[in-house]
Enzyme design. Structure first.
Site, short mmCIF file in Angstrom:
data_model
loop_
_atom_site.label_atom_id
_atom_site.label_comp_id
_atom_site.label_asym_id
_atom_site.label_seq_id
_atom_site.Cartn_x
_atom_site.Cartn_y
_atom_site.Cartn_z
N THR A 101 55.40 22.51 22.45
CA THR A 101 54.43 23.44 23.04
C THR A 101 53.50 22.77 24.02
OG1 THR A 101 54.50 24.89 21.11
CG2 THR A 101 52.51 24.99 22.42
N ASP B 100 62.44 22.12 22.69
CA ASP B 100 61.67 22.67 21.59
C ASP B 100 62.12 21.84 20.38
OD1 ASP B 100 61.11 24.35 19.22
OD2 ASP B 100 60.55 25.86 20.69
N SER C 92 62.51 22.40 17.45
CA SER C 92 63.43 23.09 16.52
C SER C 92 64.88 22.75 16.85
CB SER C 92 63.24 24.60 16.62
OG SER C 92 61.92 24.94 16.32
N THR D 54 55.60 20.67 17.33
CA THR D 54 55.05 20.62 15.97
C THR D 54 56.02 21.09 14.89
OG1 THR D 54 54.09 22.83 16.14
CG2 THR D 54 52.69 20.99 16.82
N ASP D 55 57.01 21.91 15.29
CA ASP D 55 57.87 22.51 14.25
C ASP D 55 58.56 21.46 13.38
OD1 ASP D 55 57.19 25.03 15.03
OD2 ASP D 55 59.02 25.42 16.18
N1 ASP Z 1 58.42 25.40 18.79
C1 ASP Z 1 57.52 24.34 19.21
C2 ASP Z 1 58.21 23.01 18.98
O1 ASP Z 1 58.28 22.56 17.87
C3 ASP Z 1 56.24 24.42 18.46
C4 ASP Z 1 55.17 23.44 18.89
O2 ASP Z 1 55.40 22.47 19.55
O3 ASP Z 1 54.00 23.67 18.49
O4 ASP Z 1 58.69 22.41 19.90
#
Ligand code: ASP
Length: 370
Positions: free
Chosen positions: A15, A85, A87, A117-118
């Protein structure tokens, strides 16, 4: 001239650097350095123009001066060709990050990884195990709100992560987010909306950002000066590991489907390590897998707590008796990462792998029997 510290920021996606695409969903953007360069809290363009513009450090960004330090903090953003991302990360992505930290180890004073963050909790644990020796600070960070937006938390997270990597000697893998620095093997994503997206339920943060950014050396895995200034990595991981959560609708078929062809399974059980025992068909599937040398680790579904080597309830006893390994206070993410690491050590016997799972090797667990 002030003392200089050089930090490498590995930008992998997430993100932090995302914008909406034509379908209205967030995707990572390239050339993030151009954006960061325009933020005065992250780059002193005037200083850079005067001192660096025509030198061999021109591809670095430079943090503005802190009033209380003589240090000049330079950092370079190393952007991955394919931004993701998180994920979408597979074990290969973290192997690449570990190899890059090793590759650039002697060129920098510390390392920051900009990571979605995921899967930060998985990534931080996996990197912790792969980096068997690392004599410099490694900090993962990211953002809940993209850097392009006025309320972004990305610039403070990146700023603190770079400052920590430059000023604190924390020779282990950590995660900075919101206002806290966590041990990599202890962290969990706890919110997809709060700015404080992470917590480490069974272990205190290593550092809390106050008016200063100082770590208490007693919190670190290794006593000061005990880690050689080098980077040694183990870049093999077992891919045959997975997580299965016990739920009231579990069936023997579900267990068989997950356990077959796996080398290791993280079994997320109720409470203190309990599961249904009146339905023996379920238990028998787990027992069969352990007899076939699948390394099964019992981790609690609770946010906070521990699974001990001794059952507390009858509903936990069968798992202990058939050789399922207790996770103690490890997170599920840390157990998955550790299984993947330990199971790739083909020189170890099954029993040695079991012992290693119960032993604290990266600050990931407290085993009261040790
Ligand atoms: N979907 C994003 C990721 O993990 C979420 C984030 O970075 O906050 O890349």
């Amino acid at each position: 001239m002030a003392q200089m510290k050089r930090i490498l920021v590995i930008y992998t996606g997430g993100t932090f650097g995302m914008l909406k695409n034509e379908k209205g969903v967030l995707v990572p953007q390239k050339n993030i350095e151009q954006v960061v360069r325009r933020l005065p809290q992250l780059h002193d363009e005037e200083y850079w123009t005067e001192n660096f513009a025509n030198t061999n450090v021109k591809d670095y960004l430079v943090l503005p001066d802190g009033k209380d330090t003589e240090l000049k903090v330079l950092y370079k953003i190393y952007e991955y060709e394919e931004l993701k991302d998180s994920s979408d990360f597979t074990l290969d992505d973290w192997i690449k990050m570990a190899r890059d930290i090793k590759r650039f180890y002697h060129d920098y004073d510390g390392f920051v990884v900009l990571h979605g963050t995921d899967t930060t909790a998985y990534g931080a644990s996996i990197l912790s195990f792969m980096l068997e020796v690392v004599g410099k600070t490694v900090v993962l960070t990211g953002a809940q709100i993209p850097i392009f937006q006025p309320r972004s938390d990305g610039s403070n997270n990146l700023l603190c992560a770079v400052l920590i990597a430059a000023t604190q000697h924390i020779p282990e893998v950590t995660v900075f987010f919101g206002s806290k620095l966590f041990r990599g093997t202890r962290v969990k994503k706890v919110s997809n909306t709060r700015i404080h997206a992470f917590d480490s339920p069974n272990f205190p943060p290593l550092l809390e950002a106050k008016t200063t950014l100082d770590v208490d050396p007693k919190m670190l895995i290794h006593p000061a000066g005990s880690v050689p200034n080098e980077c040694r990595i183990h870049d093999k991981l077992s891919r045959k590991v997975y997580v299965l959560k016990v739920a009231p609708t579990i069936t023997p078929e579900v267990i068989r489907a997950v356990f077959d062809n796996m080398e290791g399974v993280v079994l997320e059980t109720y409470g203190n390590g309990n599961m249904p025992i009146k339905r023996r068909d379920i238990y028998r599937e787990i027992e069969r897998a352990v007899k076939n040398n699948v390394l099964v680790v019992n981790v609690t579904q609770c946010f906070n707590g521990t699974v001990l080597g001794k059952a507390i309830y009858e509903t936990g006893l069968l798992l202990v008796e058939c050789g399922v390994v207790p996770a103690f206070d490890m997170t599920s993410e840390a157990v998955l990462a550790k299984l993947s690491y330990v199971l790739s050590k083909t020189e170890l016997s099954y029993q040695q792998k079991v012992e290693l799972m119960k032993t604290n090797i990266r600050g990931e667990l407290y085993n009261p029997q040790h």
